[in-house]
Scaffold this motif. Sequence first.
Motif, PDB file in Angstrom:
ATOM      1  N   GLY A  14       0.379  -1.103   0.275  1.00 18.70           N
ATOM      2  CA  GLY A  14      -0.447  -0.244   0.096  1.00 18.70           C
ATOM      3  C   GLY A  14       0.671   1.444  -0.090  1.00 18.70           C
ATOM      4  O   GLY A  14       0.196   2.010  -0.212  1.00 18.70           O
ATOM      5  N   GLU A  15       1.930   1.104  -0.342  1.00 21.41           N
ATOM      6  CA  GLU A  15       2.876   2.334  -0.057  1.00 21.41           C
ATOM      7  C   GLU A  15       3.232   2.883  -1.461  1.00 21.41           C
ATOM      8  O   GLU A  15       3.361   2.306  -3.033  1.00 21.41           O
ATOM      9  N   GLU A  16       3.559   4.369  -1.222  1.00 22.06           N
ATOM     10  CA  GLU A  16       3.424   5.251  -2.855  1.00 22.06           C
ATOM     11  C   GLU A  16       4.582   4.994  -3.588  1.00 22.06           C
ATOM     12  O   GLU A  16       5.246   4.476  -2.585  1.00 22.06           O
ATOM     13  N   LEU A  17       4.728   5.213  -4.628  1.00 24.96           N
ATOM     14  CA  LEU A  17       5.830   5.045  -5.237  1.00 24.96           C
ATOM     15  C   LEU A  17       6.853   5.628  -6.454  1.00 24.96           C
ATOM     16  O   LEU A  17       4.628   5.840  -7.447  1.00 24.96           O
ATOM     17  N   VAL A  18       7.113   6.659  -6.652  1.00 21.89           N
ATOM     18  CA  VAL A  18       7.288   7.816  -7.127  1.00 21.89           C
ATOM     19  C   VAL A  18       8.722   7.281  -7.924  1.00 21.89           C
ATOM     20  O   VAL A  18       9.490   7.279  -7.941  1.00 21.89           O
ATOM     21  N   VAL A  19       7.949   7.492  -9.201  1.00 24.23           N
ATOM     22  CA  VAL A  19       8.659   7.399 -10.812  1.00 24.23           C
ATOM     23  C   VAL A  19       9.660   9.004 -10.933  1.00 24.23           C
ATOM     24  O   VAL A  19       9.058   9.805 -11.451  1.00 24.23           O
ATOM     25  N   THR A  20      10.929   8.569 -10.996  1.00 25.17           N
ATOM     26  CA  THR A  20      11.960   9.828 -11.028  1.00 25.17           C
ATOM     27  C   THR A  20      12.180   9.895 -12.656  1.00 25.17           C
ATOM     28  O   THR A  20      13.050   8.448 -13.453  1.00 25.17           O
ATOM     29  N   ASP A  21      12.967  10.940 -13.594  1.00 24.03           N
ATOM     30  CA  ASP A  21      13.488  10.569 -14.450  1.00 24.03           C
ATOM     31  C   ASP A  21      14.956  11.938 -14.154  1.00 24.03           C
ATOM     32  O   ASP A  21      14.184  13.136 -14.251  1.00 24.03           O
ATOM     33  N   VAL A  43       8.100  13.012 -11.807  1.00 26.45           N
ATOM     34  CA  VAL A  43       6.992  12.201 -13.105  1.00 26.45           C
ATOM     35  C   VAL A  43       5.622  11.669 -12.697  1.00 26.45           C
ATOM     36  O   VAL A  43       5.027  11.869 -13.680  1.00 26.45           O
ATOM     37  N   VAL A  44       5.842  10.498 -11.794  1.00 24.86           N
ATOM     38  CA  VAL A  44       5.020  10.206 -12.020  1.00 24.86           C
ATOM     39  C   VAL A  44       4.302   8.902  -9.921  1.00 24.86           C
ATOM     40  O   VAL A  44       5.512   9.031  -9.958  1.00 24.86           O
ATOM     41  N   LYS A  45       3.382   9.237  -9.636  1.00 19.57           N
ATOM     42  CA  LYS A  45       3.176   9.053  -8.472  1.00 19.57           C
ATOM     43  C   LYS A  45       2.440   7.742  -8.759  1.00 19.57           C
ATOM     44  O   LYS A  45       1.125   7.572  -9.509  1.00 19.57           O
ATOM     45  N   ILE A  46       2.335   6.299  -8.737  1.00 18.94           N
ATOM     46  CA  ILE A  46       1.883   5.265  -8.573  1.00 18.94           C
ATOM     47  C   ILE A  46       1.133   4.737  -7.126  1.00 18.94           C
ATOM     48  O   ILE A  46       2.190   4.197  -6.453  1.00 18.94           O
ATOM     49  N   VAL A  47      -0.046   4.700  -6.783  1.00 17.00           N
ATOM     50  CA  VAL A  47      -0.622   4.172  -5.505  1.00 17.00           C
ATOM     51  C   VAL A  47      -1.694   3.169  -6.073  1.00 17.00           C
ATOM     52  O   VAL A  47      -2.341   2.482  -7.065  1.00 17.00           O
ATOM     53  N   LYS A  48      -1.652   2.577  -4.382  1.00 18.03           N
ATOM     54  CA  LYS A  48      -3.026   1.433  -4.417  1.00 18.03           C
ATOM     55  C   LYS A  48      -4.094   2.066  -5.302  1.00 18.03           C
ATOM     56  O   LYS A  48      -4.749   2.600  -4.091  1.00 18.03           O
TER      57      LYS A  48
END
Length: 76
Positions: free
Chosen positions: A24-31, A36-41
């Motif tokens: 359930g933890e958020e994942l932030v994608v970086t460039d 640039v993007v946040k992936i959440v449940k």
Amino acid sequence: MKAISKSKLKSKLLEFLRFVESEGEELVVTDRGNPVVKIVKYAESPSTEALFGDMRGKVQYFEDLTAPTSDEWEEL
């Protein structure tokens, strides 16, 4: 919140998606270090009834809700 580069995400996408789903933890994608993007449940949005059900019958209206709220705009 965990951060990961796009290149690392690309090689292990399924692993990270399972991580977000299970923890359930958020994942932030970086460039290049920039987020640039946040992936959440995914979570279902509560219904209107669930959000405002306690207020049913307690709200008072002192104006006509269908009346315009401002003067009409002048034509140009």
